[in-house]
Scaffold this motif. Structure first.
Motif, PDB file in Angstrom:
ATOM      1  N   GLN A  61       0.842  -1.203   0.000  1.00 15.64           N
ATOM      2  CA  GLN A  61       0.000   0.000   0.000  1.00 15.64           C
ATOM      3  C   GLN A  61       0.876   1.251   0.000  1.00 15.64           C
ATOM      4  O   GLN A  61       0.609   2.216  -0.734  1.00 15.64           O
ATOM      5  CB  GLN A  61      -0.907  -0.002   1.230  1.00 15.64           C
ATOM      6  N   PHE A  62       1.934   1.226   0.812  1.00 15.75           N
ATOM      7  CA  PHE A  62       2.863   2.359   0.868  1.00 15.75           C
ATOM      8  C   PHE A  62       3.546   2.525  -0.490  1.00 15.75           C
ATOM      9  O   PHE A  62       3.695   3.641  -1.003  1.00 15.75           O
ATOM     10  CB  PHE A  62       3.900   2.124   1.961  1.00 15.75           C
ATOM     11  N   LEU A  67       4.166   5.315  -5.909  1.00 10.13           N
ATOM     12  CA  LEU A  67       3.944   5.347  -7.359  1.00 10.13           C
ATOM     13  C   LEU A  67       2.986   6.462  -7.753  1.00 10.13           C
ATOM     14  O   LEU A  67       3.179   7.141  -8.767  1.00 10.13           O
ATOM     15  CB  LEU A  67       3.378   4.007  -7.837  1.00 10.13           C
ATOM     16  N   SER A  68       1.968   6.656  -6.943  1.00 12.10           N
ATOM     17  CA  SER A  68       0.961   7.673  -7.268  1.00 12.10           C
ATOM     18  C   SER A  68       1.560   9.072  -7.277  1.00 12.10           C
ATOM     19  O   SER A  68       1.043   9.975  -7.945  1.00 12.10           O
ATOM     20  CB  SER A  68      -0.207   7.611  -6.275  1.00 12.10           C
ATOM     21  N   MET A 185      -1.123   6.647   3.076  1.00 13.38           N
ATOM     22  CA  MET A 185      -1.498   5.293   2.667  1.00 13.38           C
ATOM     23  C   MET A 185      -2.778   5.270   1.828  1.00 13.38           C
ATOM     24  O   MET A 185      -3.079   4.271   1.174  1.00 13.38           O
ATOM     25  CB  MET A 185      -1.661   4.405   3.894  1.00 13.38           C
ATOM     26  N   LYS A 186      -3.536   6.366   1.810  1.00 12.16           N
ATOM     27  CA  LYS A 186      -4.799   6.412   1.060  1.00 12.16           C
ATOM     28  C   LYS A 186      -4.648   7.049  -0.321  1.00 12.16           C
ATOM     29  O   LYS A 186      -5.629   7.196  -1.049  1.00 12.16           O
ATOM     30  CB  LYS A 186      -5.843   7.185   1.867  1.00 12.16           C
ATOM     31  N   GLN A 190      -6.237   1.768  -7.383  1.00  9.80           N
ATOM     32  CA  GLN A 190      -6.125   0.335  -7.649  1.00  9.80           C
ATOM     33  C   GLN A 190      -5.102   0.058  -8.753  1.00  9.80           C
ATOM     34  O   GLN A 190      -4.392  -0.941  -8.726  1.00  9.80           O
ATOM     35  CB  GLN A 190      -7.485  -0.246  -8.047  1.00  9.80           C
ATOM     36  N   SER A 191      -5.026   0.973  -9.707  1.00  9.70           N
ATOM     37  CA  SER A 191      -4.038   0.829 -10.776  1.00  9.70           C
ATOM     38  C   SER A 191      -2.612   0.846 -10.220  1.00  9.70           C
ATOM     39  O   SER A 191      -1.757   0.061 -10.643  1.00  9.70           O
ATOM     40  CB  SER A 191      -4.203   1.955 -11.801  1.00  9.70           C
ATOM     41  N   ASP A 192      -2.387   1.744  -9.245  1.00  9.34           N
ATOM     42  CA  ASP A 192      -1.070   1.782  -8.594  1.00  9.34           C
ATOM     43  C   ASP A 192      -0.793   0.462  -7.871  1.00  9.34           C
ATOM     44  O   ASP A 192       0.314  -0.089  -7.965  1.00  9.34           O
ATOM     45  CB  ASP A 192      -1.005   2.935  -7.591  1.00  9.34           C
ATOM     46  N   MET A 193      -1.780  -0.035  -7.138  1.00  7.81           N
ATOM     47  CA  MET A 193      -1.628  -1.294  -6.407  1.00  7.81           C
ATOM     48  C   MET A 193      -1.292  -2.444  -7.356  1.00  7.81           C
ATOM     49  O   MET A 193      -0.443  -3.292  -7.056  1.00  7.81           O
ATOM     50  CB  MET A 193      -2.900  -1.624  -5.627  1.00  7.81           C
TER      51      MET A 193
END
Length: 570
Positions: A61-62, A67-68, A185-186, A190-193
């Motif tokens: 998640q981090f 990436l975001s 963390m928020k 989903q694309s990043d994940m």
């Protein structure tokens, strides 16, 4: 151990286990598959427990949030603060993305941190949730944080955002450049994940993964770059040495490893990465060193193995209520940084079955030797035998391999060695030659079995009457006196000889009075060391100055002794 008797000071130690080509992140994924629900880290003081699966979920998640915000392979992310969960979550996130983690010691001066952040062009700074003055020190370095109207960080043009373990007092900074951990963390979509695991499997074992900074006893700390291959395989070899230790038999399911160092220190390499490679549990004993908390954690968490600096074990054994604690689980203590005096060793053996010598430096992941089954004469003499896969040689003044039992500079070659100093080509060449040998600067000698005894540092040599004297030999001899707790030998200026030998000694006391005289210690040395090494001066001290890594500071001790010179010569 070598099967043949050596005549020259060179040894290549065969490796017991094969190398792996996996990176930290890839090895982590494999271990999580095997033991997802096992505790990976226990943060004793914070009362937090994280399983392997939970660490994977949180670190991914981090990583996705990184990436975001545009972080990518090869970027640098800085870590500063005490031992908390967010520190490791960020570290494993970096490993999965090929981002290079830059670890700064908590005690690093703000001025040095300022220079290194700019030199390394760090894009992100992770601040853990303590100590309390961390925010103030950060503001001192980045004054823009006082002004919420300022856009970005003009004094740090490469720094794009800061992540803070607490509910950050900077939350309203313009452009959302500062995030507390929960908010950060928020950020991920989903694309990043979905990208994280794919990126992780694209990272190569020879890519850089972490930058430790050296102690910086002579100038600015050097940024020391290490690869995934070095980290993963050194962690694997840390386990291989334990084959045959009774009660273990290399079964890492039962190992609970105590973390006594700050995460930023290269000596904390094993507690951070052993769970990834070996699947053991690391107990993070405290945020910042505290002997009482350490004793409670050993008892309650049933710690089986630990790495100590001498001041750690000394503080633990000096607790007035030491007998109230149960240390029966603690079987192996790995000693790092200093010779362990005989009196301290005997006390430690009452609560720890095996005590073994570590040797290493930041450039070797601080750990290339660690064997609890070494012969007693080796342990008593603070000698070491290298890990499998390492080459070591002793080189004399002529640049050739010295005969055994002859002093020279220790050179090392092998898989755990650093890649280079970041942005320091000339310093890299001075440390690591074209054939891959690291010139350690340690004066050492090798016996016929391949055991290596460190006699001192080239920079620490005392030059008396034009003869080089290595302090470690005298320190080793004095440490065997039953009244000596710890000792540091330094040189002091002398009109006739250039320098004279001064032994700075912490001694045992009874009813508040010392149990040995200076003259008795000087006499004790005669016949045990070369005549030139017998100290002219002995200074009693209650405690030694230390570096920010917890090691004794010879440089600071020398300054203090010189200031005391009029007292010494009475």
């Amino acid at each position: 151990m070598a099967d043949t008797t050596l005549t020259r000071s060179y040894i290549h130690v065969p490796r017991k286990i094969p190398f792996t080509c996996l990176t930290i992140g890839q090895q982590f994924y494999e271990t999580v598959k095997r033991i997802p629900d096992k505790e990976m880290f226990v943060f004793f003081e914070d009362d937090e427990r994280i399983t392997f699966q939970q660490m994977k979920d949180q670190s991914q998640q981090f990583a996705a949030s990184l990436l975001s915000l545009g972080m990518k392979k090869g970027d640098r992310m800085a870590f500063w603060g005490a031992n908390h969960a967010e520190w490791l979550i960020g570290l494993y996130a970096c490993a999965q993305l090929g981002i290079i983690a830059v670890t700064f010691r908590l005690a690093l001066p703000v001025q040095a941190l300022d220079i290194l952040l700019k030199k390394l062009r760090c894009k992100c700074l992770l601040l853990s949730r303590s100590p309390d003055d961390l925010v103030n020190r950060t503001v001192q370095m980045i004054p823009e944080l006082r002004d919420h109207s300022t856009k970005g960080f003009p004094s740090f043009p490469d720094l794009e955002f800061i992540v803070h373990g607490n509910l950050s007092p900077f939350d309203h900074h313009q452009e959302s450049c500062v995030y507390n951990m929960d908010a950060f963390m928020k950020l991920a979509t989903q694309s990043d994940m979905d990208q994280v695991e794919t990126i992780c499997w694209s990272i190569d074992m020879d890519d850089p993964c972490i930058i430790y900074t050296t102690s910086g006893t002579t100038g600015l700390p050097k940024p020391t770059v290490l690869s995934h291959h070095a980290v993963v395989n050194c962690a694997a070899d840390t386990g291989a040495y334990r084959q045959g230790v009774d009660g273990f038999n290399d079964n890492w399911d039962s190992v609970r490893f105590g973390a006594t160092m700050g995460f930023a220190c290269s000596s904390s390499f094993s507690p951070k990465f052993l769970p990834v490679v070996r699947g053991c549990t690391t107990i993070v004993l405290f945020r910042v060193f505290d002997a009482e908390i350490m004793a409670k954690a050993f008892q309650q968490e049933r710690v089986t193995e630990c790495i100590f600096f001498i001041n750690h074990i000394s503080a633990l054994l000096s607790l007035p209520n030491i007998d109230d604690y149960d240390f029966s689980s603690l079987r192996i203590a790995c000693m790092s940084g200093s010779t362990m005096p005989l009196s301290l060793l005997q006390k430690a053996n009452k609560i720890i079955k095996y005590i073994t010598n570590m040797f290493g430096m930041t450039e070797t992941l601080d750990n290339i030797a660690n064997h609890p089954l070494d012969p007693k004469d080796v342990l008593d003499d603070s000698a070491f035998f290298p890990y499998g896969g390492m080459e070591c040689k002793i080189v004399n003044d002529e640049g050739t391999i010295a005969p055994i039992n002859t002093q020279g500079e220790l050179h090392m070659r092998g898989y755990p060695l650093f890649m280079y100093y970041w942005g320091e080509e000339e310093k890299t060449k001075a440390m690591k030659d074209s054939n891959g040998w690291i010139h350690t600067g340690d004066i050492a000698e090798m016996d016929h079995r391949g055991f290596i005894k460190i006699r001192g540092r080239e920079k620490e040599l005392i030059i008396k009457s034009a003869i080089n004297i290595a302090p470690a030999e005298l320190e080793s001899a004095l440490s065997r006196h039953p009244s000596v707790n710890s000792v540091l030998v330094v040189g002091v200026p002398d009109y006739n000889t250039g320098e004279e030998v001064c032994a700075c000694v912490s001694v045992r006391k009874e009813n508040g009075k010392i149990t040995v005289t200076k003259d008795e210690l000087i006499e004790f040395c005669r016949g045990k060391v070369h005549a030139l090494l017998v100290p002219k001066y002995v200074v009693f001290v209650d405690r030694f100055p230390t570096t920010d890594t917890g090691k004794f500071s010879r440089k600071e001790m020398t300054k203090r002794v010189i200031e005391m010179l009029d007292v010494i010569t009475e």
